[in-house]
Each structure stands twice: as structure tokens, then as C-alpha cells.
Design an enzyme around this catalytic site. Structure first.
Site, short mmCIF file in Angstrom:
data_model
loop_
_atom_site.label_atom_id
_atom_site.label_comp_id
_atom_site.label_asym_id
_atom_site.label_seq_id
_atom_site.Cartn_x
_atom_site.Cartn_y
_atom_site.Cartn_z
N ALA A 27 7.49 -5.29 4.65
CA ALA A 27 7.32 -5.87 5.98
C ALA A 27 6.43 -7.10 5.90
O ALA A 27 5.67 -7.27 4.94
CB ALA A 27 6.68 -4.84 6.93
N TYR B 131 4.13 -9.82 15.56
CA TYR B 131 4.31 -8.72 14.61
C TYR B 131 4.91 -7.50 15.34
O TYR B 131 5.91 -6.93 14.89
CB TYR B 131 2.97 -8.36 13.97
CG TYR B 131 2.98 -7.10 13.14
CD1 TYR B 131 3.61 -7.06 11.91
CD2 TYR B 131 2.36 -5.93 13.61
CE1 TYR B 131 3.62 -5.89 11.14
CE2 TYR B 131 2.35 -4.77 12.85
CZ TYR B 131 2.98 -4.75 11.62
OH TYR B 131 2.99 -3.58 10.87
N ASP C 158 14.76 -10.30 -1.62
CA ASP C 158 13.89 -11.03 -0.69
C ASP C 158 14.26 -10.62 0.73
O ASP C 158 15.37 -10.90 1.19
CB ASP C 158 14.07 -12.55 -0.90
CG ASP C 158 13.12 -13.35 -0.02
OD1 ASP C 158 12.38 -12.74 0.78
OD2 ASP C 158 13.14 -14.59 -0.13
N LYS D 160 8.66 -5.96 14.77
CA LYS D 160 8.81 -4.58 14.28
C LYS D 160 9.64 -3.76 15.28
O LYS D 160 10.44 -2.92 14.88
CB LYS D 160 7.44 -3.94 14.07
CG LYS D 160 6.63 -4.51 12.90
CD LYS D 160 7.22 -4.22 11.53
CE LYS D 160 7.12 -2.77 11.12
NZ LYS D 160 7.63 -2.54 9.74
N GLN E 128 0.82 -1.22 0.00
CA GLN E 128 0.00 0.00 0.00
C GLN E 128 0.85 1.27 0.00
O GLN E 128 0.66 2.17 -0.82
CB GLN E 128 -0.88 0.03 1.26
CG GLN E 128 -1.89 -1.05 1.38
CD GLN E 128 -2.80 -0.75 2.57
OE1 GLN E 128 -3.76 0.01 2.44
NE2 GLN E 128 -2.53 -1.34 3.71
N1 LIG Z 1 -0.94 -2.03 7.04
C1 LIG Z 1 -1.07 -1.42 8.23
O1 LIG Z 1 -2.17 -1.29 8.77
C2 LIG Z 1 0.15 -0.88 8.92
C3 LIG Z 1 0.00 -0.28 10.18
C4 LIG Z 1 1.13 0.24 10.82
C5 LIG Z 1 2.35 0.15 10.21
N2 LIG Z 1 2.47 -0.45 9.01
C6 LIG Z 1 3.81 -0.55 8.39
O2 LIG Z 1 3.79 0.21 7.20
C7 LIG Z 1 4.70 -0.38 6.26
C8 LIG Z 1 4.00 -0.55 4.94
O3 LIG Z 1 2.84 -1.35 5.14
P1 LIG Z 1 1.81 -1.67 3.98
O4 LIG Z 1 0.44 -1.57 4.55
O5 LIG Z 1 2.18 -0.89 2.76
O6 LIG Z 1 2.14 -3.21 3.77
P2 LIG Z 1 1.55 -4.22 2.69
O7 LIG Z 1 0.56 -3.55 1.81
O8 LIG Z 1 1.18 -5.46 3.43
O9 LIG Z 1 2.85 -4.53 1.79
C9 LIG Z 1 3.94 -5.23 2.33
C10 LIG Z 1 5.05 -5.14 1.32
O10 LIG Z 1 6.17 -5.89 1.83
C11 LIG Z 1 6.60 -6.77 0.82
N3 LIG Z 1 7.19 -7.98 1.35
C12 LIG Z 1 6.68 -8.82 2.28
N4 LIG Z 1 7.52 -9.86 2.45
C13 LIG Z 1 8.58 -9.66 1.62
C14 LIG Z 1 9.77 -10.36 1.35
N5 LIG Z 1 10.06 -11.53 1.95
N6 LIG Z 1 10.64 -9.85 0.46
C15 LIG Z 1 10.37 -8.70 -0.19
N7 LIG Z 1 9.25 -7.97 0.02
C16 LIG Z 1 8.37 -8.45 0.92
C17 LIG Z 1 5.33 -7.12 0.04
O11 LIG Z 1 5.68 -7.67 -1.20
P3 LIG Z 1 4.74 -8.76 -1.95
O12 LIG Z 1 3.76 -7.94 -2.75
O13 LIG Z 1 5.69 -9.52 -2.79
O14 LIG Z 1 4.08 -9.56 -0.87
C18 LIG Z 1 4.69 -5.74 -0.03
O15 LIG Z 1 5.28 -4.98 -1.06
C19 LIG Z 1 5.21 -1.67 6.91
O16 LIG Z 1 6.44 -1.40 7.53
C20 LIG Z 1 4.18 -1.95 7.99
O17 LIG Z 1 4.74 -2.69 9.06
C21 LIG Z 1 1.40 -0.95 8.33
#
Ligand SMILES: NC(=O)c1ccc[n+]([C@@H]2O[C@H](COP(=O)([O-])OP(=O)(O)OC[C@H]3O[C@@H](n4cnc5c(N)ncnc54)[C@H](OP(=O)(O)O)[C@@H]3O)[C@@H](O)[C@H]2O)c1
Length: 315
Positions: A78, A143, A56, A147, A32
């Protein structure tokens, strides 16, 4: 559990000069926040976003080639499946705790800054927000713990860093609470949604714009100090409050919504991972240090629902 790590002996200090173009290495480019960030690439900035096959995070490859000419790293990648992490702690640890350290130490060797995204879930399940950056962390889930370890690894890396904690990320991309509500709302006449967890939804695009501003500051101003900052949309609600807003907005676009959205307690909806009952982040530090103030969460949610409604009508 140790990951292979780049071992570049020669620091490659990369400084921005007038007229230079920048190159940012982005992880999580399919997520996202990563998708939103690529749409906001400023003029003169190339964003390279290698996917899993090239980088990766579960087993970070040598980074020298990927870092050639790179002026900043942004780690949006993540393991974000909060409940699933309880049964896959080693994978979550590799991606959320080890990889940020590997990336940040590579940034230190290259003399470039790293911006690392973290989470409200580093805070206790039963504490009281709004949380300031210096508040004691006490993650209650795999998680959250992984983190938190990722944050510590970035802080110990020797790189100049900005750790940006955000919360409840939503967007028109990927999977998130808004999209789940709209899908379930179209299928069912009544939904039950947790009303005793407080927090602030955060538009991935609003967060990405803030990240761009922070990376630009770090690359342009070598005196910008490292630190942790909280960044979420303004205001607060509960998951039930968010669902209610989503459906009000969806109804205004003529989408089908459920007749009732019942407020329930977390105890009535048991999930594998414990979450903070109060996830609210105090975002005053990022306003003071960077002038970043995100719009009220209601406006952000309406914008996303409007975008999704348009997509549905066009389909
Ligand atoms: N989502 C929330 O509600 C939330 C809340 C607080 C903080 N955050 C933090 O905000 C940040 C961005 O979150 P988001 O919502 O954008 O996450 P997201 O939509 O779940 O996307 C996660 C990303 O990480 C990649 N990824 C996961 N495992 C991987 C691996 N082994 N190697 C390479 N890439 C990998 C995924 O790639 P693939 O497409 O290949 O899976 C995807 O691009 C993260 O640090 C998260 O912890 C998120």
C-alpha cells in the site's frame, strides 16, 4: 488512471486437496506486515513476495506468470505515507485503489481467494468509535479515500475475499510510531505528543498471524463467505498513551528516555492529512467468525520495545 490488467481468459480454479502444498502471492513483502507474514509461513505453504521491480502496484503488470500455481493472494502492499498522500493523490490512488481491484479480478479469474488489508482511516475524522464493520465510512484524507476505493474494488471483483481493517501498525521493522518515539526520545529531553486521537496499536506480527489463519480458512473451506473484519490488538489508548508506554518499557530496558512527554491537542501539531479523532475498531466479529482475539496492546508494545532494546544491545 487505468492500469494495465491481466486478461487471462481461462479460469484456473485452484482447490486445496489433502497433501497439496499451497502457494500464496504476497504484495508488500518488504513492509511491516509483509515481513511478519513471511516469518510465519505455515508448513506446506510457499509464500512468494515479488518486489516492486517485478510487481509494481502503481502499474500492475500482467499477472498470469506470477499467479501460476498460486492458491491465494494477500495484498499487504500500500501507499502508507498518510501525509505525503495529500500531495501525491494520483500515486496513492493507483496503489491503494486501482491495484487491489486488478489483483482481486485476477484472483476471481483464477478461482482463488484474496485477503486485502485496509485501515481505520476509512472512518470519519469526527465520528465516534469503536467502529463496527458495517459502520458508515467517511474518509477524511487522500490515504483514507484511496483505501476505501480499494475496498470497494475488491468487493466488486467477483473474487472470494476477506478485507481486514487494522490500525496503528507497529513492529520492530520499518518505520513506525514506536521507532520514531525511541529515536526522538534518545535525542531530546522533552517531547510533545498528541493526546486527543484515540485508537489501538496493532503488532504487525499479531496481525500477520491472524491473516495466516484467515487465508487458511478461505483456501480450506470454499463455503467461507466473503466479508470485512476488523483486527487490532485489544484495548485502546491515545498517541500520548502509546508514547508513555513505549518510554516506560524502554526505561525498564535501560534505554534513554525523555524526562517529559507533554500531552498536546491535534490542533497544536498541524499535519497535512486529517485523521480520525476516534480510530477504535470493534473487533468482536473476527473473534466470533474466526476465534481471533489479539493480545492487549500494552503486551504487544512491550514485546516490540524489548526486541528493539535487544537489537540495540547487540549492535
Ligand atoms: N502502518 C499503519 O499504521 C497501518 C494502519 C492501518 C492499516 N494499514 C494497512 O496495513 C497494510 C500493511 O501496512 P504496513 O504498515 O505493513 O506498510 P509499510 O510498512 O508501509 O509497507 C508498505 C509495503 O507496500 C509496498 N509498496 C508501496 N508501494 C509499492 C509499489 N508501487 N509497488 C509495490 N509495492 C509497493 C512497500 O514496498 P517498498 O519496500 O518497495 O516501498 C512495502 O512493502 C497496508 O494495506 C496499510 O494500508 C497500515
Amino acid at each position: 488512471m487505468l492500469m494495465p490488467e491481466s486478461d487471462s481468459p481461462t479460469p484456473n480454479p485452484s482447490r486445496k486437496r489433502e497433501g497439496d502444498s499451497e502457494k500464496w502471492l504476497l504484495t508488500g513483502g518488504t513492509g511491516q506486515v509483509g515481513l511478519a507474514l513471511q516469518r510465519l509461513a505455515p508448513a506446506g505453504v510457499e509464500i512468494v513476495a515479488p518486489g516492486r521491480s517485478e510487481l509494481d502496484l502503481a502499474s500492475v503488470p500482467p499477472l498470469e506468470a506470477l499467479l501460476a500455481g498460486v492458491t491465494a493472494i494477500i495484498n499487504c502492499g500500500a501507499y502508507t505515507a498518510v501525509d505525503k498522500a495529500e500531495s501525491e493523490p494520483e500515486l496513492a490512488y493507483a496503489i491503494n485503489a486501482v491495484a487491489p481491484g486488478v489483483l482481486a479480478r485476477a484472483a476471481a479469474r483464477a478461482g482463488i481467494p484474496i485477503v486485502h488489508v485496509s485501515t481505520d482511516y476509512v472512518f470519519a475524522a469526527d465520528g465516534a468509535g469503536p467502529w463496527a464493520e458495517q459502520a458508515t465510512i467517511a474518509p477524511a484524507s487522500v490515504y483514507g479515500r484511496t483505501k476505501a476505493e480499494g475496498e470497494a474494488a475488491v468487493q466488486a471483483s467477483g473474487a472470494r475475499y476477506a478485507i481486514i481493517r487494522t490500525a496503528w501498525v507497529v513492529s520492530a521493522d520499518g518505520s513506525n510510531f514506536i521507532k520514531t518515539m525511541l529515536r526522538l526520545g534518545a535525542e531530546r529531553d522533552s517531547l510533545r505528543v498528541v493526546s486527543d486521537q484515540r485508537g489501538t496499536p496493532t503488532h504487525a506480527g499479531d496481525l500477520a498471524a491472524a491473516l495466516v489463519q484467515i487465508v487458511q480458512r478461505l483456501t480450506a473451506d470454499p463455503s467461507q463467505t466473503s466479508g470485512i473484519w476488523h483486527c487490532a490488538n485489544a484495548g485502546e489508548t491515545t498517541w500520548h498513551g502509546l508514547a508513555t508506554r513505549v518510554f516506560a518499557s524502554a526505561a525498564s530496558h535501560g534505554l534513554k528516555v525523555p524526562a517529559t512527554v507533554e500531552a498536546i491537542a491535534t490542533a497544536e501539531y498541524p499535519a497535512p492529512a486529517k485523521r480520525p479523532a476516534d480510530s477504535r475498531l470493534d473487533c468482536s466479529k473476527i473473534a466470533i467468525d474466526f476465534g481471533i482475539r489479539l493480545r492487549p496492546w500494552q503486551e504487544a508494545v512491550d514485546a516490540i520495545v524489548g526486541q528493539l532494546a535487544e537489537q540495540e544491545m547487540a549492535a
